[in-house]
Write an enzyme that holds these catalytic residues in place. Structure first.
Site, PDB file in Angstrom:
ATOM      1  N   THR A 185      -5.117  13.963 -33.414  1.00  0.00           N
ATOM      2  CA  THR A 185      -5.086  12.765 -33.231  1.00  0.00           C
ATOM      3  C   THR A 185      -6.601  12.265 -32.753  1.00  0.00           C
ATOM      4  OG1 THR A 185      -2.887  12.873 -32.081  1.00  0.00           O
ATOM      5  CG2 THR A 185      -4.083  10.806 -32.139  1.00  0.00           C
ATOM      6  N   LYS A 212       0.333   7.035 -35.845  1.00  0.00           N
ATOM      7  CA  LYS A 212       0.376   8.020 -34.517  1.00  0.00           C
ATOM      8  C   LYS A 212      -0.057   7.265 -33.358  1.00  0.00           C
ATOM      9  CE  LYS A 212       0.031  11.745 -32.359  1.00  0.00           C
ATOM     10  NZ  LYS A 212       1.157  12.346 -31.668  1.00  0.00           N
ATOM     11  N   LYS A 243      -5.848  10.080 -23.665  1.00  0.00           N
ATOM     12  CA  LYS A 243      -6.726  10.201 -24.728  1.00  0.00           C
ATOM     13  C   LYS A 243      -6.256   9.263 -25.842  1.00  0.00           C
ATOM     14  CE  LYS A 243      -6.362  13.754 -27.760  1.00  0.00           C
ATOM     15  NZ  LYS A 243      -6.192  13.341 -29.217  1.00  0.00           N
TER      16      LYS A 243
HETATM   17  N1  LIG Z   1       0.251  19.332 -27.554  1.00  0.00           N
HETATM   18  C1  LIG Z   1       1.021  18.104 -28.026  1.00  0.00           C
HETATM   19  O1  LIG Z   1       2.199  17.796 -27.308  1.00  0.00           O
HETATM   20  C2  LIG Z   1       0.628  17.464 -29.204  1.00  0.00           C
HETATM   21  C3  LIG Z   1       1.509  16.716 -29.681  1.00  0.00           C
HETATM   22  C4  LIG Z   1       1.138  15.906 -30.839  1.00  0.00           C
HETATM   23  C5  LIG Z   1      -0.392  15.881 -31.304  1.00  0.00           C
HETATM   24  N2  LIG Z   1      -1.117  16.651 -30.401  1.00  0.00           N
HETATM   25  C6  LIG Z   1      -2.604  16.358 -31.040  1.00  0.00           C
HETATM   26  O2  LIG Z   1      -2.884  17.829 -31.331  1.00  0.00           O
HETATM   27  C7  LIG Z   1      -4.390  17.899 -31.179  1.00  0.00           C
HETATM   28  C8  LIG Z   1      -4.383  19.453 -30.529  1.00  0.00           C
HETATM   29  O3  LIG Z   1      -3.725  19.199 -29.324  1.00  0.00           O
HETATM   30  P1  LIG Z   1      -3.453  20.778 -28.593  1.00  0.00           P
HETATM   31  O4  LIG Z   1      -2.328  20.278 -27.606  1.00  0.00           O
HETATM   32  O5  LIG Z   1      -3.096  21.628 -29.712  1.00  0.00           O
HETATM   33  O6  LIG Z   1      -4.661  20.679 -27.816  1.00  0.00           O
HETATM   34  P2  LIG Z   1      -5.592  22.091 -27.131  1.00  0.00           P
HETATM   35  O7  LIG Z   1      -4.517  23.099 -26.699  1.00  0.00           O
HETATM   36  O8  LIG Z   1      -6.596  21.553 -26.076  1.00  0.00           O
HETATM   37  O9  LIG Z   1      -6.435  22.845 -28.391  1.00  0.00           O
HETATM   38  C9  LIG Z   1      -7.288  21.856 -28.748  1.00  0.00           C
HETATM   39  C10 LIG Z   1      -8.007  22.597 -30.081  1.00  0.00           C
HETATM   40  O10 LIG Z   1      -9.349  22.230 -30.215  1.00  0.00           O
HETATM   41  C11 LIG Z   1     -10.345  23.011 -30.282  1.00  0.00           C
HETATM   42  N3  LIG Z   1     -11.472  22.405 -29.889  1.00  0.00           N
HETATM   43  C12 LIG Z   1     -11.462  21.361 -28.658  1.00  0.00           C
HETATM   44  N4  LIG Z   1     -12.983  21.122 -28.598  1.00  0.00           N
HETATM   45  C13 LIG Z   1     -13.685  21.625 -29.828  1.00  0.00           C
HETATM   46  C14 LIG Z   1     -15.093  22.117 -30.023  1.00  0.00           C
HETATM   47  N5  LIG Z   1     -15.837  20.979 -29.576  1.00  0.00           N
HETATM   48  N6  LIG Z   1     -15.246  22.598 -31.187  1.00  0.00           N
HETATM   49  C15 LIG Z   1     -14.353  23.356 -31.776  1.00  0.00           C
HETATM   50  N7  LIG Z   1     -13.083  23.478 -31.333  1.00  0.00           N
HETATM   51  C16 LIG Z   1     -12.772  22.716 -30.480  1.00  0.00           C
HETATM   52  C17 LIG Z   1      -9.772  24.163 -29.161  1.00  0.00           C
HETATM   53  O11 LIG Z   1     -10.685  25.083 -29.014  1.00  0.00           O
HETATM   54  P3  LIG Z   1     -10.474  26.268 -27.806  1.00  0.00           P
HETATM   55  O12 LIG Z   1      -9.213  26.951 -27.934  1.00  0.00           O
HETATM   56  O13 LIG Z   1     -11.720  26.976 -28.261  1.00  0.00           O
HETATM   57  O14 LIG Z   1     -10.557  25.084 -26.768  1.00  0.00           O
HETATM   58  C18 LIG Z   1      -8.382  23.938 -29.590  1.00  0.00           C
HETATM   59  O15 LIG Z   1      -8.132  25.138 -30.892  1.00  0.00           O
HETATM   60  C19 LIG Z   1      -4.868  16.805 -30.387  1.00  0.00           C
HETATM   61  O16 LIG Z   1      -5.308  15.708 -30.950  1.00  0.00           O
HETATM   62  C20 LIG Z   1      -3.466  16.082 -29.578  1.00  0.00           C
HETATM   63  O17 LIG Z   1      -3.645  15.012 -29.311  1.00  0.00           O
HETATM   64  C21 LIG Z   1      -0.461  17.406 -29.399  1.00  0.00           C
END
Ligand SMILES: NC(=O)c1ccc[n+]([C@@H]2O[C@H](COP(=O)([O-])OP(=O)(O)OC[C@H]3O[C@@H](n4cnc5c(N)ncnc54)[C@H](OP(=O)(O)O)[C@@H]3O)[C@@H](O)[C@H]2O)c1
Length: 271
Positions: free
Chosen positions: A96, A173, A240
């Site tokens: 997102t 979204k 966020k």
């Molecule tokens: N979790 C939910 O319930 C959910 C639901 C719908 C949508 N989303 C959206 O989906 C996306 C991912 O969410 P998530 O829950 O999977 O988040 P997360 O667990 O924090 O994972 C984030 C990912 O982004 C990578 N990342 C962050 N900063 C980076 C950087 N500067 N360079 C390279 N890689 C980087 C992280 O790598 P590392 O592993 O090295 O930190 C990880 O692979 C977000 O935009 C979120 O809003 C999440």
């Protein structure tokens, strides 16, 4: 499934989504900044690479599921990513981000002959694991036709076409998340008032979610609040995403009284 798919971003949501692809028979080349998070996928046969560009196949499809726009821009502009993807290559971006970030990246892809498809996700990691995601998507018609089976294999129980103008699916979204957060905070306030006045919150949730509010969000968050668990917990995602909506609204000179308020509530709750 012979096509090799690149997958970048194996966080809480990325891991189950990528796992669905492997389980559906796709061959994956995976990259994550923290390399150890790829281990469960490597155990299932994914090939792990050490640079984002190495996950990309020329003319192929690469998926990113990254935290925010800054991380996404870093990956897309990282050495060799766009050159390796090349003409006919497709980048499906599922994290997102701001609509303006999506539009900017779509234009950069166009200059390189590749195509950007935005496909943000509704659904938590548990919903990904059970293939219950809802996915709006935007991009060129040809690219959408090519990626549709992939979005289903990732766990999309429903895929919704929002046209060819990149930015639209991201707006969907942001609207959805804003309404979810608004519903969560409204229910928390209303049910607290009811309980302090001696009325059972669970009974209220039972009645209202079978009558006036028979919606999954009211049902699931209502149950959580009645059982005294916090619907958003420690997650930074609601803040966020409310901020992304607020910024997008302000740029369009659309009023933001409720998102201003939610920003303050969420900031206080996280501290
Ligand atoms: N979790 C939910 O319930 C959910 C639901 C719908 C949508 N989303 C959206 O989906 C996306 C991912 O969410 P998530 O829950 O999977 O988040 P997360 O667990 O924090 O994972 C984030 C990912 O982004 C990578 N990342 C962050 N900063 C980076 C950087 N500067 N360079 C390279 N890689 C980087 C992280 O790598 P590392 O592993 O090295 O930190 C990880 O692979 C977000 O935009 C979120 O809003 C999440």
């Amino acid at each position: 499934m012979s096509e090799k798919i690149g997958f970048i971003g194996l966080g809480n949501l990325g891991l189950p989504v990528a796992t669905n692809l492997i389980d559906a028979g796709y061959t994956l080349q995976v990259y994550n900044r923290t390399a150890s998070k790829a281990e469960p996928l490597v155990a299932k046969g994914a090939q792990q690479v050490t640079q984002p560009a190495d996950a990309v196949t020329t003319g192929g499809i690469v998926v990113t599921l990254l935290w925010d726009g800054a991380a996404l821009e870093n990956i897309v502009t990282s050495s060799g990513f766009l050159e390796q993807l090349g003409p006919n290559g497709i980048h499906i971006s599922m994290g997102t981000v701001l609509p303006e970030t999506a539009r900017k990246l779509a234009a950069i892809h166009e200059q390189h002959g590749s195509t950007y498809v935005e496909a943000p996700i509704f659904g938590r990691p548990e919903a990904a694991a059970t293939k219950k995601l809802w996915i709006p998507y935007t991009g060129s018609q040809q690219a959408k036709e090519r990626v549709q089976p992939l979005l289903k294999a990732m766990g999309g129980q429903g895929i919704f076409d929002f046209g060819e103008e990149v930015g639209a699916a991201t707006i969907v979204k942001l609207v959805g998340n804003f309404l979810i957060v608004s519903a969560g905070y409204s229910m928390r306030e209303a049910l607290s008032m009811a309980e302090k006045n001696g009325v059972d919150p669970q009974a209220i949730v039972d009645m209202l979610t079978q009558t006036l509010f028979p919606a999954p969000i009211y049902q699931s968050y209502g149950r959580m609040i009645a059982e005294k668990s916090e619907p958003f917990g420690e997650s930074e995602i609601p803040l966020k995403d409310v901020d992304l909506l607020k910024k997008t609204a302000q740029q369009a000179e659309s009023p933001t009284p409720i998102s201003n308020f939610l920003h303050d509530l969420l900031s206080t709750d996280l501290n």
